[in-house]
Enzyme design. Structure first.
Site, PDB file in Angstrom:
ATOM      1  N   CYS A   1      -5.372  20.746   5.312  1.00 51.93           N
ATOM      2  CA  CYS A   1      -4.861  22.035   4.833  1.00 51.93           C
ATOM      3  C   CYS A   1      -4.696  22.948   6.048  1.00 51.93           C
ATOM      4  CB  CYS A   1      -5.866  22.605   3.826  1.00 51.93           C
ATOM      5  SG  CYS A   1      -5.412  24.224   3.211  1.00 51.93           S
TER       6      CYS A   1
ATOM      7  N   GLU B   1      -7.894  29.067  10.414  1.00 51.72           N
ATOM      8  CA  GLU B   1      -8.744  27.944  10.013  1.00 51.72           C
ATOM      9  C   GLU B   1      -7.914  26.793   9.453  1.00 51.72           C
ATOM     10  OE1 GLU B   1     -12.632  30.739   9.271  1.00 51.72           O
ATOM     11  OE2 GLU B   1     -11.861  29.665   7.554  1.00 51.72           O
TER      12      GLU B   1
ATOM     13  N   CYS C   1      -2.020  37.476   6.393  1.00 57.07           N
ATOM     14  CA  CYS C   1      -0.888  37.282   5.483  1.00 57.07           C
ATOM     15  C   CYS C   1      -0.366  38.651   5.080  1.00 57.07           C
ATOM     16  CB  CYS C   1      -1.336  36.509   4.236  1.00 57.07           C
ATOM     17  SG  CYS C   1       0.046  36.070   3.149  1.00 57.07           S
TER      18      CYS C   1
ATOM     19  N   CYS D   1      -7.046  37.015  -2.963  1.00 56.25           N
ATOM     20  CA  CYS D   1      -7.055  36.111  -1.808  1.00 56.25           C
ATOM     21  C   CYS D   1      -7.731  36.770  -0.617  1.00 56.25           C
ATOM     22  CB  CYS D   1      -5.622  35.723  -1.449  1.00 56.25           C
ATOM     23  SG  CYS D   1      -5.530  34.677   0.025  1.00 56.25           S
TER      24      CYS D   1
ATOM     25  N   CYS E   1      -1.986  39.231  -2.025  1.00 62.05           N
ATOM     26  CA  CYS E   1      -2.351  38.815  -3.384  1.00 62.05           C
ATOM     27  C   CYS E   1      -3.772  39.316  -3.654  1.00 62.05           C
ATOM     28  CB  CYS E   1      -2.263  37.300  -3.519  1.00 62.05           C
ATOM     29  SG  CYS E   1      -0.575  36.699  -3.275  1.00 62.05           S
TER      30      CYS E   1
ATOM     31  N   CYS F   1     -10.835  26.560  -1.022  1.00 63.99           N
ATOM     32  CA  CYS F   1      -9.617  27.343  -1.210  1.00 63.99           C
ATOM     33  C   CYS F   1      -9.916  28.815  -1.250  1.00 63.99           C
ATOM     34  CB  CYS F   1      -9.079  27.079  -2.597  1.00 63.99           C
ATOM     35  SG  CYS F   1      -8.013  25.769  -2.736  1.00 63.99           S
TER      36      CYS F   1
HETATM   37  N1  SAH Z   1       0.679  31.741   0.691  1.00 58.43           N
HETATM   38  C1  SAH Z   1       0.738  30.425   0.155  1.00 58.43           C
HETATM   39  C2  SAH Z   1      -0.291  29.454   0.704  1.00 58.43           C
HETATM   40  C3  SAH Z   1      -1.705  29.942   0.894  1.00 58.43           C
HETATM   41  S1  SAH Z   1      -2.783  30.060  -0.464  1.00 58.43           S
HETATM   42  C4  SAH Z   1       0.644  30.483  -1.341  1.00 58.43           C
HETATM   43  O1  SAH Z   1       0.444  31.548  -1.895  1.00 58.43           O
HETATM   44  O2  SAH Z   1       0.815  29.463  -1.978  1.00 58.43           O
HETATM   45  C5  SAH Z   1      -3.099  28.460  -1.049  1.00 58.43           C
HETATM   46  C6  SAH Z   1      -3.614  28.475  -2.480  1.00 58.43           C
HETATM   47  O3  SAH Z   1      -4.975  28.936  -2.554  1.00 58.43           O
HETATM   48  C7  SAH Z   1      -2.805  29.417  -3.344  1.00 58.43           C
HETATM   49  O4  SAH Z   1      -2.453  28.816  -4.541  1.00 58.43           O
HETATM   50  C8  SAH Z   1      -3.776  30.553  -3.554  1.00 58.43           C
HETATM   51  O5  SAH Z   1      -3.482  31.253  -4.682  1.00 58.43           O
HETATM   52  C9  SAH Z   1      -5.101  29.847  -3.617  1.00 58.43           C
HETATM   53  N2  SAH Z   1      -6.211  30.781  -3.439  1.00 58.43           N
HETATM   54  C10 SAH Z   1      -6.243  31.883  -2.685  1.00 58.43           C
HETATM   55  N3  SAH Z   1      -7.436  32.493  -2.785  1.00 58.43           N
HETATM   56  C11 SAH Z   1      -8.180  31.769  -3.636  1.00 58.43           C
HETATM   57  C12 SAH Z   1      -9.516  31.869  -4.121  1.00 58.43           C
HETATM   58  N4  SAH Z   1     -10.311  32.848  -3.745  1.00 58.43           N
HETATM   59  N5  SAH Z   1      -9.967  30.928  -4.958  1.00 58.43           N
HETATM   60  C13 SAH Z   1      -9.175  29.901  -5.311  1.00 58.43           C
HETATM   61  N6  SAH Z   1      -7.905  29.741  -4.892  1.00 58.43           N
HETATM   62  C14 SAH Z   1      -7.408  30.663  -4.058  1.00 58.43           C
END
Ligand code: SAH
Length: 378
Positions: free
Chosen positions: A109, A96, A116, A123, A120, A345
């Site tokens: 974005c 996406e 991935c 996420c 995390c 996000c």
């Molecule tokens: N892998 C990279 C880029 C992808 S995530 C990284 O970790 O930076 C982009 C951003 O979105 C990251 O800061 C991540 O922590 C945040 N993110 C992921 N899941 C989220 C959620 N459910 N709510 C808010 N932010 C989130």
């Protein structure tokens, strides 16, 4: 069929690689510049459109090369102007891409991987497991598709995309070469011509890759920190067990030292109620951030099914922010955008054909009314 497999997709070639491609064909360097402009500034889809290139060369190109963006499955536009594309990449998985308009800015974005590998805990992309890295054509193709969605490209017209952030699905630094090639296209004057301050790579903290990046790129950097100490970060961002906070901060400082201009690192901190949003954690975070020229972006957690986390109250977010601000740390709170089209996000899930089987290990939380099926894994 067999023909298209062997053709080189010029969409994903960095400026240097495109020059090498023409050199191999026995052609002059400036052909690369011409073709870069045709593809990335004028949106050409075929060599036949390239009127300043001889017919003979166009025929040669048709035989050995192609311009092939990934396929757009759907485009949604949210009430606030946010656009989301679902893009099918080779092999059938989907990723996406989201465009977020804000005043004169239009930030795109983009995703860097199908799924991935970092897992995390909060996420949703991570929960999908991992399939593969996107090719450079699939990464830059997202920029190409977004700009073209506004009509014919016009290098002299208003910019449809003013900023690009690698904050979609995937960990960009785990797809190093393709991501670097794509960011070079974004920043090249003969391609998208974005300033290095307007192209931001976001990473969970792959320390050796940050050091490699410093040698060859000056893209802007964002770090997903999310915790003020290793104990908590080990849980939220498991790669921290390999590269703990101190090492990460040192790598960021080395990165900034290598830049020719004065810039800061963006620190992302996704806030989860009762997990990392407490005042004592804000004070602990101040101590960490004192060691790095940076600005802080607080991201209220965006919920998704079975995440196990909740968004903090606005009061908790403001209290946290206040502690940072009174400690002279520039702090912004990210506004949630496009959530009614699942474009906020952390809501980007795509359609990952998981190779790690991670997605099968998630046990769904029972939320439905009695009698309804509760298994959403299918
Ligand atoms: N892998 C990279 C880029 C992808 S995530 C990284 O970790 O930076 C982009 C951003 O979105 C990251 O800061 C991540 O922590 C945040 N993110 C992921 N899941 C989220 C959620 N459910 N709510 C808010 N932010 C989130």
């Amino acid at each position: 069929m067999t023909e298209s497999i062997t053709k080189t997709n010029l969409l994903g070639l960095s400026p240097a690689k495109l020059e090498a491609f023409f050199a191999e064909l026995g052609e002059k360097r400036f052909r690369a510049t011409q073709v870069l402009k045709w593809i990335h500034q004028l949106g050409a889809e075929s060599f036949d459109e390239m009127t300043n290139i001889s017919k003979a060369l166009r025929e040669k190109l048709n035989a050995v090369a192609e311009i092939r963006p990934p396929e757009v499955v759907s485009q949604d536009i949210s009430k606030d102007g946010t656009r989301k594309w679902v893009i099918r990449v080779e092999g059938g998985s989907c990723v996406e891409t989201v465009l977020i308009p804000e005043g004169t800015r239009r930030t795109l974005c983009i995703s860097s991987q199908v799924g991935c590998s970092l897992n995390c805990s909060f996420c949703s992309t991570g929960k999908q497991g991992f399939n593969r890295n996107l090719t450079a054509a699939e990464v830059i193709g997202q920029v190409y598709i977004a700009i073209k969605s506004f009509g014919p490209m016009d290098p002299n017209g208003e910019r449809q995309v003013t900023n690009v952030v690698l904050m979609g699905m995937g960990e960009p630094l785990m797809n190093f070469d393709n991501v670097v090639d794509s960011t070079q296209l974004m920043m090249d004057d003969n391609a998208y011509g974005l300033s290095k301050r307007r192209v931001t790579l976001s990473t969970a903290g792959v320390v050796p890759a940050i050091d490699r990046l410093r040698e060859i790129s000056d893209v802007s950097l964002a770090i997903s920190l999310h915790a003020p100490n290793n104990e908590l970060r080990d849980v939220l961002v498991p790669i921290n067990r390999r590269y703990p906070i101190d090492q990460l901060i040192d790598a960021c400082n080395r990165y900034l030292e290598g830049l020719s201009d004065k810039r800061v690192i963006t620190i992302e901190y996704t806030m989860m109620a009762g997990v990392n949003d407490q005042p004592h954690q804000a004070r602990e975070l101040v101590k960490v951030l004192r060691r790095l020229p940076c600005k802080l972006n607080l991201i209220p957690f965006n919920p998704f099914p079975n995440s196990g986390y909740e968004r903090p109250s606005d009061a908790a977010i403001q209290a946290f922010k206040q502690i940072m601000v009174t400690s002279n740390i520039i702090t912004t709170v990210r506004r949630t955008r496009g959530d009614e089209i699942d474009a906020a996000c952390g809501q980007l899930v795509g359609q990952v054909q998981d190779r790690t089987r991670r997605s099968q290990k998630i046990i769904p939380v029972v939320q439905e009314e009695p009698g309804l099926s509760t298994d959403r894994r299918a």
